[in-house]
Design an enzyme around this catalytic site. Structure first.
Site, PDB file in Angstrom:
ATOM      1  N   ASP A  33       1.027  -1.245   0.110  1.00  0.00           N
ATOM      2  CA  ASP A  33      -0.088  -0.047  -0.015  1.00  0.00           C
ATOM      3  C   ASP A  33       0.822   1.309   0.222  1.00  0.00           C
ATOM      4  O   ASP A  33       0.470   2.251   0.783  1.00  0.00           O
ATOM      5  CB  ASP A  33      -1.000   0.008   1.214  1.00  0.00           C
ATOM      6  CG  ASP A  33      -1.574  -1.021   1.423  1.00  0.00           C
ATOM      7  OD1 ASP A  33      -2.082  -1.818   0.441  1.00  0.00           O
ATOM      8  OD2 ASP A  33      -1.805  -1.747   2.674  1.00  0.00           O
ATOM      9  N   GLU A  60     -10.940   0.717  -4.197  1.00  0.00           N
ATOM     10  CA  GLU A  60     -10.235   1.075  -3.018  1.00  0.00           C
ATOM     11  C   GLU A  60      -8.763   2.148  -3.538  1.00  0.00           C
ATOM     12  O   GLU A  60      -8.748   2.288  -4.689  1.00  0.00           O
ATOM     13  CB  GLU A  60      -9.899  -0.087  -2.394  1.00  0.00           C
ATOM     14  CG  GLU A  60      -8.750  -1.094  -3.105  1.00  0.00           C
ATOM     15  CD  GLU A  60      -8.839  -2.283  -2.154  1.00  0.00           C
ATOM     16  OE1 GLU A  60      -9.635  -2.585  -1.379  1.00  0.00           O
ATOM     17  OE2 GLU A  60      -7.842  -3.353  -2.764  1.00  0.00           O
TER      18      GLU A  60
END
Ligand code: 6LW
Length: 510
Positions: free
Chosen positions: A22, A189
């Site tokens: 991430d 997302e």
């Protein structure tokens, strides 16, 4: 663009090897900074710096104090999820959602090496993967993935959402609004909002963080939308290809050193005959982006691995790269600089427990030899590789009369197995090596990613040297595809009882 193109291999890839999912990137003051997720570990949210995108150095961590993250009791799989790092008017911001911890928090610092603030909670934001952007008037927008993480609607996905926020107080200034949420693939997302030229771009990940992962984008003339989708979405994905880097997605854009747009994103390197298992978890990669008609055209993510050597002597305080599980390294590790050893004192907990006496570092290379020399005259402890508390392999030692008992252990969800042997009393060196399987044609070993060898030695080669080879364990159970958590492999030192002294830690990429 064909897959042999090497234009994006100008940068070593992965740029941040090992457990670094991430990623978010920002350029400020002539440097680049990346932060990544850390889940149940302290310190959390490592901050990496580079001036050229080639050499990256960890300069600190955002979450160095327990209360900043509140992950001391967080369940496996939760904790510090995807952060975004941004810079504005001399201040660095990191916004993150910590499920089962503090929720959505904004940290600030003037020096990204730290110290970072205690953090301001954005009260009532129910989602993940928050982004932070400002319009020309200075209004702060938090754009996030509306995956409901608490309450009756747990697990419901509301698509990409946005709210204006008062960053000074954390107050949300309006009802969440729904934005463009991708092409219909699952789990929209990792949104990021950018102002480039005449457009506002909303870039997201979709398809899930596994093989279907990809990056999609839409644009409009206001940060609030409406947004028009790019017809080439997902404009970056490795799905159904033979490329060595898979699951590519969750990207963030930045202008690179040569003025070209770069996309920093997560990916995995699956191994085995059907390319099924990724031992290092989700790592951080980079690729290049060209703009054609004001739309991004991304190059495939290429692999150009380096083989770092991670060698630590215990004659100085532990550096920023050491991590502990749901507690800080400083709580459990003591340096005896005079003897050049690190000591850990066991409290009866093991690597199966939520709070092991364990300090570790990311496994940086697929093939690695790691070792430490232990004095177990006063305790039991060893060297382990941990994916999470359900999935770990270790080798440990304890003294029994005039011998040292060495035990190798493999624990995976629902199963655990042990192997034991003996060496003469005295210091022993514990070894934990990982390597891809030897070629065996179409034999069963070809299906796995790696084997982890657990062994010990005493004495010195040429002297009264003895080796005890205890186990070679299939590595597939400690991979991104099989573990219960989103982490990666961390190799570390631990104690279960008494006090164990560790003389150095070496992990060499081979
Ligand atoms: C991260 C999200 C994701 O917040 O995994 O499925 C989460 N994808 O983008 C944890 O890394």
């Amino acid at each position: 663009m064909n897959d042999d193109d090497t234009s994006s291999a100008i940068y070593p890839n992965p740029i941040l090897p090992g457990f670094n999912p991430d990623p978010s990137v920002v350029a400020a003051d002539g440097a680049y900074y990346i932060v990544t997720s850390t889940f149940e570990y302290y310190p959390g949210l490592p901050v990496y710096r580079s001036h050229d995108f080639v050499t990256w150095e960890q300069v600190g961590n955002v979450g160095t104090r327990l209360g900043q993250l509140a992950v001391t009791e967080v369940p496996t799989g939760l904790g510090v999820w995807a952060p975004t790092i941004r810079y504005r008017d001399g201040v660095f911001y990191v916004i993150v959602v910590i499920p089962a911890g503090r929720g959505c928090v904004v940290f600030t610092a003037t020096d990204p090496a730290g110290e970072w603030s205690d953090g301001t909670v954005v009260e009532g934001l129910n989602g993940i993967d928050p982004d932070l952007a400002w319009d020309d008037e200075g209004t702060a927008y938090v754009t996030y993935s509306g995956l409901v993480m608490s309450g009756d609607e747990l697990g419901t996905h509301l698509g990409i959402q946005q709210v204006k926020v008062d960053l000074a107080t954390g107050a949300i200034l309006e009802e969440p609004r729904s934005l463009w949420s991708g092409s219909g693939f699952m789990f929209p997302e990792a949104p990021h909002l950018y102002h480039r030229g005449e457009y506002w771009y909303l870039m997201i990940a979709e398809g899930g963080t596994e093989r279907g992962h990809g990056v999609s984008i839409a644009r409009g003339t206001s940060p609030e939308g409406p947004f028009t989708a790019y017809e080439a979405n997902p404009f970056l994905t490795a799905r159904s290809t033979i490329r060595p880097v898979q699951n590519t997605g969750h990207g963030d854009l930045v202008e690179g050193p040569a003025g070209q747009t770069l996309i920093v994103l997560l990916g995995v390197r699956p191994g085995g005959g059907t390319r099924a298992f990724s031992p290092l978890g989700r790592e951080t990669f980079v690729s290049t982006v060209d703009w054609i008609d004001d739309w991004p055209v991304a190059q495939p993510v290429l692999l150009s691995e380096q083989r770092p050597i991670d060698s630590v002597r215990f004659d100085a305080p532990l550096d920023d790269r050491w991590m502990a599980v749901r507690r800080t390294p400083a709580e459990i590790a003591a340096i005896d600089a005079e003897r050049g050893v690190l000591t850990l004192t066991g409290d009866g907990s093991t690597l199966d427990d939520a709070h092991p006496v364990f300090v570790g570092r990311r496994q940086l290379t697929w093939s690695v030899t790691s070792q430490t020399t232990v004095d177990v005259s006063n305790g039991t402890g060893g060297l382990g590789v941990r994916y999470d508390q359900q999935a770990h392999y270790e080798i440990e030692a304890r003294t029994d009369g005039d011998e040292v008992v060495v035990t190798a252990r493999a624990s995976v969800p629902s199963f655990s197995r042990e192997w034991s042997g003996r060496l003469p009393a005295g210091p022993v060196t514990l070894h934990l090596d990982s390597a891809a399987p030897e070629a065996d044609g179409f034999g069963p070993d070809m299906m796995t990613s790696d084997f982890v060898s657990l062994w010990a030695s005493s004495g010195v080669p040429g002297g009264a040297y003895q080796e005890l080879r205890l186990a070679s364990v299939d590595g597939r159970y400690l991979t991104a595809e099989t573990a219960a958590s989103f982490t990666g492999r961390v190799i570390g030192l631990y104690a279960t009882a008494g006090t164990v002294a560790f003389d150095g830690y070496d992990a060499t990429g081979v």
